[in-house]
Enzyme design. Structure first.
Site, short mmCIF file in Angstrom:
data_model
loop_
_atom_site.label_atom_id
_atom_site.label_comp_id
_atom_site.label_asym_id
_atom_site.label_seq_id
_atom_site.Cartn_x
_atom_site.Cartn_y
_atom_site.Cartn_z
N LEU A 152 0.86 -1.18 0.00
CA LEU A 152 0.00 0.00 0.00
C LEU A 152 0.89 1.23 0.00
O LEU A 152 1.99 1.21 0.56
CB LEU A 152 -0.91 0.02 1.24
CG LEU A 152 -1.98 -1.07 1.37
CD1 LEU A 152 -2.67 -0.97 2.72
CD2 LEU A 152 -3.00 -0.97 0.24
N ASP A 153 0.41 2.31 -0.62
CA ASP A 153 1.16 3.57 -0.60
C ASP A 153 1.35 4.03 0.85
O ASP A 153 0.57 3.68 1.74
CB ASP A 153 0.42 4.65 -1.37
CG ASP A 153 0.34 4.35 -2.86
OD1 ASP A 153 1.18 3.58 -3.36
OD2 ASP A 153 -0.58 4.88 -3.52
N LYS A 154 2.36 4.85 1.07
CA LYS A 154 2.71 5.30 2.42
C LYS A 154 1.53 5.90 3.15
O LYS A 154 1.34 5.65 4.34
CB LYS A 154 3.85 6.32 2.33
CG LYS A 154 4.35 6.80 3.68
CD LYS A 154 5.57 7.71 3.53
CE LYS A 154 6.09 8.14 4.90
NZ LYS A 154 7.31 8.99 4.78
N ASP A 155 0.71 6.70 2.48
CA ASP A 155 -0.41 7.37 3.15
C ASP A 155 -1.76 6.72 2.88
O ASP A 155 -2.80 7.33 3.11
CB ASP A 155 -0.44 8.85 2.76
CG ASP A 155 0.63 9.63 3.49
OD1 ASP A 155 0.94 9.27 4.64
OD2 ASP A 155 1.17 10.60 2.92
N THR A 156 -1.75 5.49 2.38
CA THR A 156 -2.98 4.70 2.27
C THR A 156 -3.06 3.78 3.48
O THR A 156 -2.08 3.14 3.85
CB THR A 156 -3.00 3.88 0.97
OG1 THR A 156 -2.97 4.77 -0.15
CG2 THR A 156 -4.24 3.01 0.88
#
Length: 305
Positions: A141-145
């Site tokens: 997952l993306d860092k801010d997801t």
């Protein structure tokens, strides 16, 4: 469902009727679709026993045969842990773990100084439970997801899950909040995604990019925003963010793709994860509760997705 029991470093399974007549080779290469190299390693290291004896990989199994597979050998963790990580566990057994990833945390380290990652947290979790295993993520997952993400606890489960991911057999359902009201309330975006030559981290729809398909459904509209359920056929970097911005509805908070900065991160949450257990064949469904403080996703029941 296959019944298994852990016995020290070994997993014992009782051969079910549907496997009668199949060989150990059949189980590894056809039933589980384990890569040739890993299958060869299990064979050469004599890590499979049948009824207490070294397995003949070409002998047919009988219903009720006891098969032992050495899965849980102690491993030296690949990363050093410097501090405590408190991460919510959504599901765990001897083979897999599903975590609820918080925002502002990378899935894995990008360099040796990057230590506040989910991989570090996962390794801390198993070590604090007395398990000397080396875990690894199956997807990212993306860092801010935020939300549900799957880890394997040994090489066999990891190999099976890799194949399942490649064949689109792991279903990931996301919830996003986007700017504006989407005219078509349910649809599919099939646009290839590639790197943006003008920005180091951004992606864009590009005819020379990799094929990407995102399904979406608007589940709620509020003021000038839409709550959108998304599920993927592919897993390209920033896929949902790129596709929704491409149709004119950037994620709220996703300033990289033109979203309004109403939140400190993009409003994207991996709300639901569904997969067939790599060993037992059980259907696993994990829901990831919202964990943002203050809340981003309001008046939405994650269990209804």
């Amino acid at each position: 469902m296959l019944k298994t029991t852990r016995k020290g470093n070994w997993m014992e399974m009782i051969t079910p009727r549907v496997w009668e007549g199949k060989t150990i080779e059949d189980i590894f290469r056809t039933e589980w679709e384990v890569p040739k190299k890993l299958t060869h390693q299990f064979r050469m290291e004599h890590n499979v026993l049948v009824n207490g004896m070294k397995a003949n990989w070409n002998n047919p199994l009988k219903n009720g045969d006891k098969v032992l597979i050495k899965l849980f050998e102690e491993a030296v963790p690949p990363i050093l842990l410097d501090f405590f990580y408190d991460i919510q566990v959504l599901y765990e057994d001897d083979h897999v773990i599903v975590f609820n990833k918080p925002a502002n945390m990378s899935t894995h380290p990008n360099d040796e100084n990057d230590k506040n990652t989910l991989l570090h947290a996962a390794q801390f979790h198993v070590q604090s439970n007395g398990e000397k295993v080396s875990v690894r993520q199956v997807h990212r997952l993306d860092k801010d997801t935020t939300g549900a993400i799957l880890f394997a606890k040994h090489a066999l489960s990891g190999a099976i899950l890799d194949r399942m991911l490649e064949k689109h057999e792991i279903k990931r359902t996301y919830l996003a909040i986007v700017d504006g009201h989407i005219k078509k309330k349910k649809g599919k975006i099939c646009e290839p995604i590639g790197r943006d030559r003008h920005h180091a981290t951004r992606r864009r729809v590009s005819t020379s990019g990799q094929a990407a398909t995102t399904h979406y459904q608007v589940i709620k509209e509020e003021h000038n925003h839409s709550y959108v359920k998304c599920w993927l056929e592919t897993g390209r970097t920033h896929q949902i963010r790129v596709h929704l911005s491409h149709i004119g509805h950037s994620l709220v908070g996703d300033t990289l793709y033109g979203g309004k900065p109403l939140f400190t991160r993009q409003a994207l949450h991996a709300a639901k994860l569904e997969f067939t257990h790599p060993i037992t064949g059980e259907n696993i469904i994990c829901y990831a509760p919202f964990i943002d403080q203050p809340p981003i996703f309001k008046s939405i029941d994650v269990y209804s997705l």
